[in-house]
Enzyme design. Structure first.
Site, PDB file in Angstrom:
ATOM      1  N   CYS A 172       0.800  -1.228   0.000  1.00  0.00           N
ATOM      2  CA  CYS A 172       0.000   0.000   0.000  1.00  0.00           C
ATOM      3  C   CYS A 172       0.835   1.282   0.000  1.00  0.00           C
ATOM      4  O   CYS A 172       0.328   2.349  -0.337  1.00  0.00           O
ATOM      5  CB  CYS A 172      -0.943   0.016   1.197  1.00  0.00           C
ATOM      6  SG  CYS A 172      -2.208  -1.265   1.135  1.00  0.00           S
TER       7      CYS A 172
ATOM      8  N   HIS B 238      -3.384   7.069   3.512  1.00  0.00           N
ATOM      9  CA  HIS B 238      -3.832   5.862   2.825  1.00  0.00           C
ATOM     10  C   HIS B 238      -5.282   5.617   3.223  1.00  0.00           C
ATOM     11  O   HIS B 238      -5.635   5.697   4.407  1.00  0.00           O
ATOM     12  CB  HIS B 238      -2.955   4.676   3.219  1.00  0.00           C
ATOM     13  CG  HIS B 238      -3.474   3.369   2.732  1.00  0.00           C
ATOM     14  ND1 HIS B 238      -3.818   3.152   1.420  1.00  0.00           N
ATOM     15  CD2 HIS B 238      -3.722   2.201   3.388  1.00  0.00           C
ATOM     16  CE1 HIS B 238      -4.252   1.909   1.279  1.00  0.00           C
ATOM     17  NE2 HIS B 238      -4.201   1.317   2.461  1.00  0.00           N
TER      18      HIS B 238
ATOM     19  N   ASN C 153     -10.685   1.181  -0.630  1.00  0.00           N
ATOM     20  CA  ASN C 153      -9.232   1.089  -0.445  1.00  0.00           C
ATOM     21  C   ASN C 153      -8.630   0.605  -1.758  1.00  0.00           C
ATOM     22  O   ASN C 153      -8.826  -0.541  -2.159  1.00  0.00           O
ATOM     23  CB  ASN C 153      -8.940   0.105   0.695  1.00  0.00           C
ATOM     24  CG  ASN C 153      -7.467  -0.064   0.984  1.00  0.00           C
ATOM     25  OD1 ASN C 153      -6.618   0.152   0.125  1.00  0.00           O
ATOM     26  ND2 ASN C 153      -7.150  -0.478   2.200  1.00  0.00           N
TER      27      ASN C 153
END
Length: 329
Positions: A115, A256, A286
């Site tokens: 990520c 994030h 996400n």
């Protein structure tokens, strides 16, 4: 040390299929509204016939156009993605091909920290741009999470979405640049977020009814949040330690987009009000490494980030890693 680099152009690509929370509820056979209330995600995009390299190439074309350049001006291409289109070659080579650069000789390679891949790629390549090794670099995060979701694991399957973001990075002459950056890894959390199968440990030829779960995404979100939340205050202190900055000097925090609940708690922990905290998870989910650059794109489009603003890119990733960059946009 400040690195004089500039995000000269940004481009995005979203898959054609829009998936609303109601459809996720149907897939999971839960009552209407359950997935949205748990995840904060109202809608996200899933691929149909798109590949990661196709999405990344489309986003790249827009980024290059936004920068006022052409593909012939690009002298390096980096894939900063947490998912792989295929095991070999690297994502960047497939993106290179999709962009019609087959005989160009332009170097292409991957930087993968799941990520945090976009943040890591931006950080690492900034030194090469600052010292003059490259002039115009494409960094692309193109992610397909939907195909690897484990629909028996409600906690994770309700969170994710697909899509791609590309940026053109160039040497700046107007004050834009990276003011500081930092990354830490705590492999005590290495198995809190993983796909165990597909590599050399559990090879695809070993796929069967007993091992199929190893080839799907597995996450202990509560444990990840508990560990990262404990590490965050000291991490921020270390990140800012080489500058005179405090959180009050940051015009926009771009985290994030892990989950709505996690971001809400982190925002309060950082002492940042909602006007200085970019939250786009309800419309995208996400998007793994594409989450941070997509949130940056939205912030710029909405006029919430302008040239000269100080922006904090902040996230966690499987590993467990935590990373951040403060840049003057």
């Amino acid at each position: 040390m400040k690195r004089s680099i500039k995000i000269k152009g940004i481009g995005t690509y979203l898959p054609k299929r829009l998936v609303k929370a109601e459809e996720i509820d149907q897939i999971l056979s839960t009552k209407s509204g359950w997935s949205e209330s748990k995840s904060g995600v109202k809608e996200r995009y899933f691929v149909g016939d798109e590949t990661a390299s196709y999405m990344g190439a489309e986003a790249s074309k827009k980024a290059v156009q936004d920068a006022g350049l052409t593909l012939t001006d690009i002298d390096c291409l980096i894939s900063g993605s947490g998912t792989m289109e295929q095991a070999i070659p690297c994502n960047a080579a497939l993106l290179h091909e999709q962009l019609g650069l087959q005989t160009s000789g332009i170097p292409a390679f991957d930087l993968n920290s799941t990520c945090l891949s976009f943040v890591t790629a931006l950080d690492m390549i900034s030194y090469a741009i600052d010292c003059g090794r490259y002039k115009n670099v494409l960094v692309i995060s193109s992610e397909i999470s939907s195909v690897g979701l484990n629909w028996d694991q409600d906690e994770s399957s309700i969170l994710f979405g697909d899509g791609a973001v590309a940026v053109v990075l160039s040497k700046s002459t107007d004050g834009s640049g990276i003011l500081c950056s930092h990354m830490e890894t705590y492999s005590a959390g290495a198995h809190l977020s993983e796909i165990r199968g597909g590599g050399t440990k559990i090879h695809p030829r070993e796929y069967n009814e007993q091992t199929k779960g190893d080839f799907l995404f597995d996450m202990d979100g509560r444990a990840i949040f508990k560990l990262s939340f404990k590490l965050l205050p000291r991490f921020i202190e270390t990140l800012f330690s080489t500058t005179n900055l405090t959180m009050e000097d940051i015009d926009m925090v771009i985290p994030h987009q892990a989950s709505a609940s996690a971001m809400k708690i982190i925002r309060k922990k950082l002492g940042v009000d909602e006007s200085r905290f970019m939250n786009i998870i309800e419309n995208y989910g996400n998007m793994i490494a594409a989450s941070i650059p997509m949130a940056l794109f939205e912030a710029v489009q909405q006029g919430r980030v302008k040239r000269g603003d100080k922006v904090l890119l902040l996230g966690t990733s499987a590993g467990l890693s935590i990373g951040g960059i403060v840049l003057e946009y």
